[in-house]
Write a protein that holds these residues in place. Structure first.
Motif, PDB file in Angstrom:
ATOM      1  N   LYS A  71       5.353   5.575  11.450  1.00  0.00           N
ATOM      2  CA  LYS A  71       6.840   4.860  11.594  1.00  0.00           C
ATOM      3  C   LYS A  71       6.563   4.005  10.196  1.00  0.00           C
ATOM      4  O   LYS A  71       5.975   3.392   9.596  1.00  0.00           O
ATOM      5  CB  LYS A  71       7.316   3.393  12.624  1.00  0.00           C
ATOM      6  CG  LYS A  71       7.140   4.720  14.107  1.00  0.00           C
ATOM      7  CD  LYS A  71       7.921   3.157  15.069  1.00  0.00           C
ATOM      8  CE  LYS A  71       7.398   3.220  16.526  1.00  0.00           C
ATOM      9  NZ  LYS A  71       8.030   2.982  17.539  1.00  0.00           N
ATOM     10  N   PHE A  95      10.260  -3.709   3.274  1.00  0.00           N
ATOM     11  CA  PHE A  95      10.036  -5.003   2.973  1.00  0.00           C
ATOM     12  C   PHE A  95      10.904  -4.843   1.622  1.00  0.00           C
ATOM     13  O   PHE A  95      10.418  -4.087   0.768  1.00  0.00           O
ATOM     14  CB  PHE A  95       9.196  -5.992   2.593  1.00  0.00           C
ATOM     15  CG  PHE A  95       8.926  -5.598   4.252  1.00  0.00           C
ATOM     16  CD1 PHE A  95       8.873  -6.579   5.066  1.00  0.00           C
ATOM     17  CD2 PHE A  95       6.998  -5.593   4.767  1.00  0.00           C
ATOM     18  CE1 PHE A  95       8.467  -7.019   6.393  1.00  0.00           C
ATOM     19  CE2 PHE A  95       6.742  -5.325   6.294  1.00  0.00           C
ATOM     20  CZ  PHE A  95       7.624  -6.064   6.774  1.00  0.00           C
ATOM     21  N   ALA A 118       6.778  -4.354  -0.767  1.00  0.00           N
ATOM     22  CA  ALA A 118       6.013  -3.589   0.224  1.00  0.00           C
ATOM     23  C   ALA A 118       6.231  -2.854   1.337  1.00  0.00           C
ATOM     24  O   ALA A 118       7.674  -2.737   1.897  1.00  0.00           O
ATOM     25  CB  ALA A 118       5.079  -5.302   0.632  1.00  0.00           C
ATOM     26  N   MET A 124       5.192  -1.098   4.280  1.00  0.00           N
ATOM     27  CA  MET A 124       4.306  -1.352   5.939  1.00  0.00           C
ATOM     28  C   MET A 124       4.648   0.168   7.430  1.00  0.00           C
ATOM     29  O   MET A 124       5.584   1.038   7.267  1.00  0.00           O
ATOM     30  CB  MET A 124       4.987  -2.878   7.304  1.00  0.00           C
ATOM     31  CG  MET A 124       4.290  -2.894   8.156  1.00  0.00           C
ATOM     32  SD  MET A 124       4.453  -3.860   9.249  1.00  0.00           S
ATOM     33  CE  MET A 124       5.990  -3.747  10.075  1.00  0.00           C
ATOM     34  N   LYS A 142       3.135   1.824  10.014  1.00  0.00           N
ATOM     35  CA  LYS A 142       2.867   2.056  11.627  1.00  0.00           C
ATOM     36  C   LYS A 142       1.679   3.400  12.261  1.00  0.00           C
ATOM     37  O   LYS A 142       2.677   4.661  12.376  1.00  0.00           O
ATOM     38  CB  LYS A 142       3.641   1.501  12.611  1.00  0.00           C
ATOM     39  CG  LYS A 142       4.270   0.173  12.243  1.00  0.00           C
ATOM     40  CD  LYS A 142       4.936  -0.345  12.859  1.00  0.00           C
ATOM     41  CE  LYS A 142       6.475  -1.269  12.706  1.00  0.00           C
ATOM     42  NZ  LYS A 142       7.284  -1.668  14.121  1.00  0.00           N
ATOM     43  N   LYS A 175      -1.098  -1.672  11.969  1.00  0.00           N
ATOM     44  CA  LYS A 175      -0.103  -1.541  10.848  1.00  0.00           C
ATOM     45  C   LYS A 175      -0.772  -2.259   9.349  1.00  0.00           C
ATOM     46  O   LYS A 175      -1.079  -2.574   9.279  1.00  0.00           O
ATOM     47  CB  LYS A 175       1.322  -2.770  10.923  1.00  0.00           C
ATOM     48  CG  LYS A 175       2.245  -2.333  12.079  1.00  0.00           C
ATOM     49  CD  LYS A 175       2.148  -3.599  12.831  1.00  0.00           C
ATOM     50  CE  LYS A 175       2.393  -3.941  14.721  1.00  0.00           C
ATOM     51  NZ  LYS A 175       3.068  -4.891  15.344  1.00  0.00           N
ATOM     52  N   THR A 235       0.374  -2.948   5.352  1.00  0.00           N
ATOM     53  CA  THR A 235       1.358  -2.805   4.128  1.00  0.00           C
ATOM     54  C   THR A 235       0.589  -2.940   3.063  1.00  0.00           C
ATOM     55  O   THR A 235      -0.383  -3.526   2.606  1.00  0.00           O
ATOM     56  CB  THR A 235       1.846  -4.378   4.826  1.00  0.00           C
ATOM     57  OG1 THR A 235       2.211  -4.301   5.896  1.00  0.00           O
ATOM     58  CG2 THR A 235       2.809  -4.902   3.702  1.00  0.00           C
ATOM     59  N   LEU A 257      -1.857  -4.842   0.943  1.00  0.00           N
ATOM     60  CA  LEU A 257      -1.838  -6.324   1.377  1.00  0.00           C
ATOM     61  C   LEU A 257      -2.316  -6.496   2.368  1.00  0.00           C
ATOM     62  O   LEU A 257      -2.621  -7.972   2.297  1.00  0.00           O
ATOM     63  CB  LEU A 257       0.030  -6.201   1.214  1.00  0.00           C
ATOM     64  CG  LEU A 257       0.771  -6.410   0.086  1.00  0.00           C
ATOM     65  CD1 LEU A 257       1.999  -6.326  -0.123  1.00  0.00           C
ATOM     66  CD2 LEU A 257      -0.368  -7.026  -1.511  1.00  0.00           C
ATOM     67  N   ASN A 258      -2.165  -6.413   3.818  1.00  0.00           N
ATOM     68  CA  ASN A 258      -2.271  -6.585   5.311  1.00  0.00           C
ATOM     69  C   ASN A 258      -3.363  -5.667   6.000  1.00  0.00           C
ATOM     70  O   ASN A 258      -1.739  -4.506   5.569  1.00  0.00           O
ATOM     71  CB  ASN A 258      -1.411  -8.135   5.137  1.00  0.00           C
ATOM     72  CG  ASN A 258      -1.549  -8.871   5.361  1.00  0.00           C
ATOM     73  OD1 ASN A 258      -2.990  -9.356   5.887  1.00  0.00           O
ATOM     74  ND2 ASN A 258      -0.713  -9.993   4.820  1.00  0.00           N
ATOM     75  N   VAL A 259      -3.509  -6.151   7.033  1.00  0.00           N
ATOM     76  CA  VAL A 259      -3.558  -4.855   7.713  1.00  0.00           C
ATOM     77  C   VAL A 259      -3.135  -5.779   9.115  1.00  0.00           C
ATOM     78  O   VAL A 259      -3.424  -6.760   9.185  1.00  0.00           O
ATOM     79  CB  VAL A 259      -4.906  -3.826   7.716  1.00  0.00           C
ATOM     80  CG1 VAL A 259      -5.552  -3.631   9.037  1.00  0.00           C
ATOM     81  CG2 VAL A 259      -5.508  -3.736   6.996  1.00  0.00           C
ATOM     82  N   ILE A 268      -7.985  -5.309   1.906  1.00  0.00           N
ATOM     83  CA  ILE A 268      -6.994  -5.775   2.132  1.00  0.00           C
ATOM     84  C   ILE A 268      -7.285  -6.308   0.865  1.00  0.00           C
ATOM     85  O   ILE A 268      -8.638  -5.969   0.243  1.00  0.00           O
ATOM     86  CB  ILE A 268      -7.235  -6.798   2.374  1.00  0.00           C
ATOM     87  CG1 ILE A 268      -6.751  -6.570   4.344  1.00  0.00           C
ATOM     88  CG2 ILE A 268      -6.490  -7.845   2.731  1.00  0.00           C
ATOM     89  CD1 ILE A 268      -6.440  -7.837   4.613  1.00  0.00           C
TER      90      ILE A 268
END
Lengths: 286, 184
Positions: free
Chosen positions: B100, B104, B107, B109, B111, B116, B118, B127-129, B145
């Motif tokens: 999915k 943003f 950004a 994301m 899934k 997830k 991003t 940017l992030n997990v 990251i």
């Protein structure tokens, strides 16, 4: 309260003691652990609440494990041998290699505690409990939407194997997933389902919903769900009724998220840093 | 309750695995060699006769903790062990293969299962997990990251668990989205 799990520090021995939140790091018994996604974020959340409410600080029990499982086995083994002696009021089980056999042995040891601890699980500890058919031994699970689908799947032993149609269920389907999980005895006494809308469920039914403030960026930030687990654990430890503890933790996490003015690149320790202000705004007392 | 700030030294207890998964083999000798290699590497495994529904090659299979399949697969590649496949003892036996995507402002994301990832739409950096629950996930997150998607290590190459496998699927999808957008 005993908060347990693995941390991503290679060769860190099994250590216990009072943890101190130091922004980007958590200090446990002199060892510094990054306060990032996972057990450290959970402990960070619990510590903030305990500090604000002037509770006896939670004891941390952590071990290094970068995936191969050696640290996880030490953690399981320690708890299996010592939990009845330690007899914590609240036992929080978090990141680890999910192992059904060891989770079964741990639950047997917990049954021999003079006073049964309040049992809370998230992350792979929740996976192991569900896969081993031990979910009903727990008081609180804190799944996200995918993990809720996993609890509702009769066959999956890990969220990677859930049925495709369950994975595709959107957040509005949570009540159905909740009903299915309770029917299968794959749910703890209370479920706090974390997501764009947080659902609180007991006895097969959704009993509360928290949807504001809505901060979509929080979903991208690794560890925000772990923080909720820490908050609800500390609030339950403080004596709040579980449903109230769950609702308050969902609200406070959202408020801390808002105060952090997050972007998808925000780090979870920045959200944890805002918990005291969020608790103050919410005027949480016990 | 106070644990007294101790550092504890314990040995892993040998327990019978409640496995969740089976490794299937074409030949008996492959299964026997695989069991030796896994035991030497301290995996808790057991040689068994596979149930008729799972029988594909020979009459020997190895019970494993299903979660550990990527670490085991990598070890087999390193040691040159042949195996047919891994099957879960319950369920349809298929890993989730759908993703999915959430957008943003700057950004995206992705899934995949419980994971997830991003990335920055403009720079292609991770940017992030978030998500997951297995012990390699915080380690993998720290390794990924801040790196460009094209330079980041693949979770399947350095992780050990099913969560890492789901993270890998999310990273692959992120990379495909990033490449499509940078070339369009």
């Amino acid at each position: 309260m005993l908060a347990c799990g693995t941390v991503p520090v290679k060769d860190l021995p099994l250590i216990s003691g009072r943890a101190v939140f130091e922004g980007e790091f958590l200090s446990v018994n002199g060892f510094k652990v990054p306060c990032a996604q996972g057990t450290a974020a959970m402990i960070g959340g619990a510590l903030s609440v305990a500090d604000c409410l002037k509770l006896e600080p939670p004891q941390a029990l952590v071990v290094g494990d970068t995936g191969r499982g050696q640290g996880s086995y030490l953690l399981y083994e320690f708890l299996i041998q010592r939990v009845s002696t330690l007899s914590p009021d609240v036992l929080v089980l978090h990141y680890c290699l999910p192992d059904m056999t060891l989770m079964r042995k741990l639950c047997e040891s917990v049954r021999s505690c003079a006073k049964r601890p309040l049992m809370i699980a998230d992350a792979a500890s929740m996976y192991a409990a569900k896969a081993a058919g031990l979910a009903t031994e727990f008081d609180i699970f804190t799944p996200d939407l995918c993990e809720m689908a996993f609890l509702a799947d009769p066959d999956a032993s890990h969220p990677a194997y859930i049925n495709k149609h369950l994975f595709e269920a959107d957040i509005a389907k949570v009540p159905e997933l909740v009903a299915a999980a309770y029917q299968l005895k794959s749910a703890a006494r209370l479920l706090l389902v974390k997501g764009a809308v947080d659902y609180i469920a007991e006895d097969g039914k959704v009993v509360d919903i928290v949807s504001e403030p809505n901060i979509p960026e929080l979903e991208a930030i690794g560890g925000t769900g772990d923080v909720i687990t820490g908050i609800v654990s500390a609030l339950a430890y403080a004596g709040l009724e579980l449903r109230e503890a769950a609702k308050t933790s969902a609200l406070v996490n959202r408020m801390a998220g808002k105060l952090a003015r997050p972007s998808p690149a925000t780090r979870v320790w920045q959200v944890i840093s805002q918990l005291p202000a969020a608790l103050e705004q919410r005027r949480v007392t016990c | 309750m106070n644990l007294g700030g101790k550092v504890m030294v314990l040995k892993k207890a040998k327990v019978k695995a409640e496995s969740g998964g089976l490794l299937l083999f074409e030949k008996v000798e492959d299964a026997v060699r695989a069991e030796e290699i896994l035991s030497e590497a301290d995996y808790t495994v057991r040689l068994v006769a596979p149930p008729p529904t799972f029988r594909m090659g020979c009459d020997l299979a190895i019970e494993i903790n299903l979660v550990e399949q990527i670490g085991i697969g990598r070890l087999f590649r390193e040691k040159g062990v042949n195996y047919l496949k891994v099957v879960p003892l319950k369920g349809a036996g298929r890993l989730l293969d759908v993703v999915k995507v959430t957008e943003f402002k700057d950004a995206t994301m992705v899934k995949a299962g419980n994971m997830k990832v991003t990335f920055d739409k403009n720079k292609g950096t991770i940017l992030n997990v978030s998500g997951g629950g297995c012990p390699d996930i915080p380690y993998l997150s720290a390794s990924l990251i801040g790196k460009k998607l094209s330079d980041a290590p693949r979770p399947k190459d350095i992780g050990f668990t099913l969560c890492a496998m789901m993270m890998d699927r999310a990273v692959v999808e992120c990379l495909e989205l990033w490449r499509k957008r940078s070339t369009s």
